[in-house]
Scaffold this active site. Structure first.
Site, mmCIF file in Angstrom:
data_model
loop_
_atom_site.group_PDB
_atom_site.id
_atom_site.type_symbol
_atom_site.label_atom_id
_atom_site.label_comp_id
_atom_site.label_asym_id
_atom_site.label_seq_id
_atom_site.Cartn_x
_atom_site.Cartn_y
_atom_site.Cartn_z
ATOM 1 N N ASP A 31 0.840 -1.312 -0.026
ATOM 2 C CA ASP A 31 0.116 -0.030 -0.082
ATOM 3 C C ASP A 31 0.908 1.298 0.094
ATOM 4 O O ASP A 31 1.632 1.191 0.740
ATOM 5 C CB ASP A 31 -0.854 0.072 1.165
ATOM 6 C CG ASP A 31 -2.208 0.913 1.215
ATOM 7 O OD1 ASP A 31 -1.982 1.794 0.457
ATOM 8 O OD2 ASP A 31 -3.089 0.219 1.526
ATOM 9 N N THR A 72 -6.806 3.557 -2.547
ATOM 10 C CA THR A 72 -6.569 2.090 -2.130
ATOM 11 C C THR A 72 -7.605 1.208 -2.693
ATOM 12 O O THR A 72 -7.346 -0.064 -3.271
ATOM 13 C CB THR A 72 -6.699 1.954 -0.395
ATOM 14 O OG1 THR A 72 -5.368 2.703 -0.042
ATOM 15 C CG2 THR A 72 -6.424 0.450 0.032
ATOM 16 N N ASN A 93 -12.709 4.953 -1.857
ATOM 17 C CA ASN A 93 -12.763 4.110 -0.606
ATOM 18 C C ASN A 93 -14.094 4.600 0.157
ATOM 19 O O ASN A 93 -14.537 3.567 0.457
ATOM 20 C CB ASN A 93 -11.464 4.568 0.385
ATOM 21 C CG ASN A 93 -9.917 4.469 -0.132
ATOM 22 O OD1 ASN A 93 -9.920 3.224 -0.855
ATOM 23 N ND2 ASN A 93 -9.093 5.197 0.479
ATOM 24 N N ASP A 156 -9.679 -3.882 5.728
ATOM 25 C CA ASP A 156 -10.838 -4.905 4.914
ATOM 26 C C ASP A 156 -10.620 -4.785 3.481
ATOM 27 O O ASP A 156 -10.582 -5.779 3.006
ATOM 28 C CB ASP A 156 -11.997 -4.204 5.723
ATOM 29 C CG ASP A 156 -12.314 -2.764 5.523
ATOM 30 O OD1 ASP A 156 -11.787 -2.356 4.622
ATOM 31 O OD2 ASP A 156 -12.956 -2.256 6.793
ATOM 32 N N ARG A 157 -10.556 -3.781 3.008
ATOM 33 C CA ARG A 157 -10.688 -3.388 1.419
ATOM 34 C C ARG A 157 -9.623 -3.931 0.728
ATOM 35 O O ARG A 157 -9.758 -4.583 -0.321
ATOM 36 C CB ARG A 157 -10.902 -2.046 1.122
ATOM 37 C CG ARG A 157 -9.717 -1.020 1.695
ATOM 38 C CD ARG A 157 -10.084 0.201 1.358
ATOM 39 N NE ARG A 157 -9.237 1.417 1.785
ATOM 40 C CZ ARG A 157 -9.162 1.985 2.935
ATOM 41 N NH1 ARG A 157 -10.081 1.885 3.781
ATOM 42 N NH2 ARG A 157 -8.241 3.009 3.316
ATOM 43 N N ASP A 296 1.095 2.373 4.174
ATOM 44 C CA ASP A 296 0.299 3.354 3.850
ATOM 45 C C ASP A 296 -0.025 4.342 5.106
ATOM 46 O O ASP A 296 0.138 5.540 5.080
ATOM 47 C CB ASP A 296 -0.891 2.932 3.182
ATOM 48 C CG ASP A 296 -1.894 4.173 3.013
ATOM 49 O OD1 ASP A 296 -1.536 4.834 1.928
ATOM 50 O OD2 ASP A 296 -2.924 4.097 3.382
ATOM 51 N N ASP A 343 -1.153 -0.415 -4.838
ATOM 52 C CA ASP A 343 -2.436 0.188 -5.010
ATOM 53 C C ASP A 343 -2.432 1.619 -5.625
ATOM 54 O O ASP A 343 -3.332 2.212 -6.197
ATOM 55 C CB ASP A 343 -3.321 -0.104 -3.942
ATOM 56 C CG ASP A 343 -2.729 0.433 -2.619
ATOM 57 O OD1 ASP A 343 -1.640 1.042 -2.572
ATOM 58 O OD2 ASP A 343 -3.556 0.732 -1.600
ATOM 59 N N HIS A 344 -1.277 2.156 -5.205
ATOM 60 C CA HIS A 344 -1.335 3.666 -5.728
ATOM 61 C C HIS A 344 0.323 3.859 -5.196
ATOM 62 O O HIS A 344 0.874 3.237 -4.476
ATOM 63 C CB HIS A 344 -2.187 4.543 -5.172
ATOM 64 C CG HIS A 344 -2.356 4.633 -3.676
ATOM 65 N ND1 HIS A 344 -1.512 4.868 -2.795
ATOM 66 C CD2 HIS A 344 -3.266 4.063 -2.864
ATOM 67 C CE1 HIS A 344 -1.880 4.786 -1.525
ATOM 68 N NE2 HIS A 344 -2.920 4.018 -1.455
#
Length: 536
Positions: A31, A72, A93, A156-157, A296, A343-344
């Protein structure tokens, strides 16, 4: 005759070999990882972590996200579906949804309940908002649901979206210190997960505290400790070492997320999952999706030039080295396939850039909301703004109609106003976005991230370097390279070492992996693949 039989046997053997599949695929997402970190911290990495992946695997040095917003949830969804938010529907998000007129979270699901501890809200999650299928979904379908799929993350995501709709399990970290899940996946946690939670592994990291992994002079790629561009970590001054016990006593086990040890705990849990679920133990391919989130959390609070962030990556390097060794022993070298990406990425701290004479600024979104409200009241006699968030502007259409105004005129008036603001680069209306124009570089990014049933009537892009965030730490979300440029490495089964600097897009990962596994592509993928790792 013997020679002919030998040649035939060789041909058959070769054909059989060509049909073999990896026993286990491990998708790793880090992340907020910038590609630049692999270069900047290289001298301090071990030989067996990131360097091993790059030396023995195939490195794509120039991989980018091809849409905005670079957040994310959209990032994880795009990696695993092979498409963008415009199609898979995860447009942030959390976001204001135009269709429902309500705020929503990417994985919220009120129809399910938490399993694993007594936290009610943290587990009411599922992949129901994801509109496209994933690599992992297609693997389940192709194996008649015999191949196992498990997603794990601190967030969670980060667990739910990669694991897809048909996953055996997705697990994420709770502020109680337990890995939890939801009744979407089962009525209770597997016994091994319950046992892991009961052992309270997080406490060993809390008790140890956080000091530098290496001598302080090692961290010369970062700014000095406790510099003015760092925020406070749970109200503690950004200065090594951190007493995690004090932070834990004042808060809860959630503090581990913002330390490197969230990654360590995740790796511990991943090993337990592999061992207990027998992943990679037969010839039916399994899939483990792992998302390391602590990078992150730390990046947001302390920024990309902090000693803490560098220390986090040096520790993650050791964690990955240990995990690869574990896979070598349990699944076997050559039997597993790994891809690693992010993710970024993330922006430089704006205050740091300003102090070094780059004319940029950090923008408070509350000030944007206030200015929009004042402009609307001055111009139209009423606040016509329904919501501003995630660079999206929504209008209260009922109020617009009640005042006898034309919505198109209202949009254009606001667009003209926004273009006069110092921080604005472009503003687009929903009509411009849905009509599209591939020759407009910025519009193309927005079009790929825009769902007309959910997003706003106007979308804005800030100028390069301008960030909607506080004066410390960092954030992400833009279409600029500092947010889009991420690592991508393939390693292991059938991967020949090599590298390329050709530009690639993140949405090429999913169709490439499905081609390697000889299974159906995710249903929304455009099918563009990475030929370099397909032997072409």
């Amino acid at each position: 005759m013997k020679k002919a039989l030998a040649v035939s046997a060789l041909i058959v053997s070769s054909l059989l070999s060509a049909q073999e599949k990896p026993k286990l695929v491990v998708g790793i997402v880090v992340d907020q990882m910038k590609m630049e970190y692999l270069y900047r911290f290289s001298n301090d990495f071990s030989e067996n972590g990131f360097k091993r992946l790059m030396k023995e695997g195939y490195t794509f040095h120039n991989t980018h996200y091809n849409y905005m917003p670079t957040y994310t949830a959209p990032g994880h969804a795009s990696v695993y579906t092979g498409t963008t938010p415009a199609v898979h529907g995860i447009v942030g998000n959390e976001w204001f949804n135009k269709a429902t007129g309500k705020e929503m979270y990417c994985t919220d699901d009120e129809t399910v309940s938490t399993i694993g501890d007594d936290s009610k809200k943290e587990g009411k999650m599922s992949p129901k908002n994801l509109q496209s299928s994933t690599i992992t979904d297609e693997l389940k379908l192709s194996t008649n649901f015999k191949g196992k799929v498990i997603g794990i993350s601190i967030k969670d995501r980060g667990a739910i979206l990669p694991a897809g709709h048909f996953a055996d399990w997705a697990f994420w970290y709770s502020k109680t210190g337990a890995f939890i899940s939801s009744t979407y996946y089962g009525e209770k946690l597997p016994d091994w997960a319950t046992q892991f939670n009961s052992e309270k592994h997080y406490l060993k990291y809390v008790n140890k505290g956080w000091d530098l992994l290496k001598p302080k002079e090692t961290y010369n790629e970062s700014l000095t400790d406790n510099n003015p561009y760092e925020g406070k970590l749970y109200k503690k001054a950004p200065f090594m070492p951190y007493n995690l016990q004090d932070m834990y006593d004042a808060n809860d086990a959630g503090i581990l997320r913002s330390t490197p040890f969230g990654n360590n705990l995740l790796a511990d849990f991943a090993k337990k999952a592999i061992e207990s679920e027998n992943l990679g133990k037969d010839n039916i391919t399994d899939f483990l999706a792992v998302s390391f989130s602590s990078t992150d959390y730390i990046g947001h609070v302390l920024g990309p030039r902090s000693i803490e962030l560098q220390d986090t990556y040096l520790r993650l390097d050791e964690t990955i080295a240990d995990f690869l060794t574990y896979l070598d022993k349990t699944v076997g070298k050559g039997n597993y396939l790994v891809f690693l990406t992010a993710d970024h990425a993330g922006a430089e701290n704006v205050t740091y850039l300003k102090d070094n004479k780059y004319k940029v600024d950090n923008i408070n979104y509350k000030n944007i909301q206030k200015d929009l409200k004042e402009f609307s009241e001055t111009t139209f006699g009423e606040n016509l703004v329904l919501d501003y968030s995630n660079y999206n502007l929504f209008f209260d259409k009922a109020k617009v109609k009640a005042k006898g105004l034309n919505l198109q005129d209202v949009k254009q008036t606001f667009k003209d106003y926004l273009h006069k603001q110092d921080y604005i680069k472009r503003v687009y209306t929903e009509e411009e976005i849905t009509n599209g124009n591939p020759s407009d570089y910025y519009l193309d990014f927005i079009t790929k991230g825009y769902d007309p049933t959910q997003n706003g009537e106007l979308i804005m892009i800030f100028k390069p370097g301008y960030v909607e965030y506080s004066s410390t730490g960092t954030t992400h979300g833009s279409p600029y390279s500092y947010d889009t440029h991420v690592p991508l490495i393939f390693f292991g089964w059938n991967i020949k070492k090599g590298q390329t600097h050709d530009r690639k897009e993140i949405t090429q990962i999913a169709p490439t992996v499905t081609q390697m596994l000889k299974i159906t592509m995710p249903n929304s993928s455009d099918g563009k693949v990475l030929l370099e790792v397909l032997g072409k």
